[in-house]
Design an enzyme around this catalytic site. Sequence first.
Site: not given
Length: 280
Positions: A153, A251, A132, A130, A155, A66, A223
Amino acid sequence: MQLQLGLIGYPVQHSLSPWIHNQFLEKAGTSGTYSLFEINPDSFEEEIKTLKTRELNGFNVTVPFKQQIIPYLDELDRKAEMTGAVNTVVKRGGRWIGYNTDGAGYVFGLTETYPTVSKHTVDSILIIGAGGAARGIYQALADEGFAHIDIANRTRSSAEAIAASGPDSVRTTVLDLTKAEENVADYDLIIQTTAVGMKPNTHDQIMSLERLRADSIVSDIIYQPITTRFLQEAQEKGASIQQGHTMLLYQAQYAFQLWTSENVPIDDMENQLKEKLEGR
């Protein structure tokens, strides 16, 4: 017109995208194919150059490409640029244009399941993770006018980067997971975006929901399994839940619309997809 669509990623052989998009093609009355292109990460550049010679109208991008796909694109949509990730490529005028439909897909799915959800009814949101997906969902929620979106998160710097990308109209506090557990009753909507709890590690859970309010909505974008341990605990606390397959479906619907300008109806596809996932 015979549409040529597909998916790149590694691995992709068990993807449900062909089933989803073949359903969309049928609903749109459009002739076309949706193919899987499993690309070895070690030969990514070579295989992308080969892909550019194919007569593709567009394709989806899944892990681990991605971000890696971006230098090979001719243009980025604003949302893809802001999220730093692309999951849909449209070929237009011979140029590859990158989009990210994950965040909008999440919001579409959420509001279809819970039509009363809006910036007027949900005062506070917690995003866990945190990566994508979290960044895409954060941006989509901000675009919808939600004004209080906190991020938890492990980090801190990753969460702070997302918070810094938001508009001034959004109030965001970055929390560690322990603080998020303590404050979980403060949120109307909680969204779990990490891979924690995904098959085969179905007994894992990112954080406890011991203090969850029964009138909250809890989402998990995983999922597989269809109902994660995280969602199971939310149900036990009396909360409403949102399963991850809805984001997967919506999406994809948005991606299909980018390719074809057709807003195809979901109809019973959500139940069919759920049955497919539960049967795996």
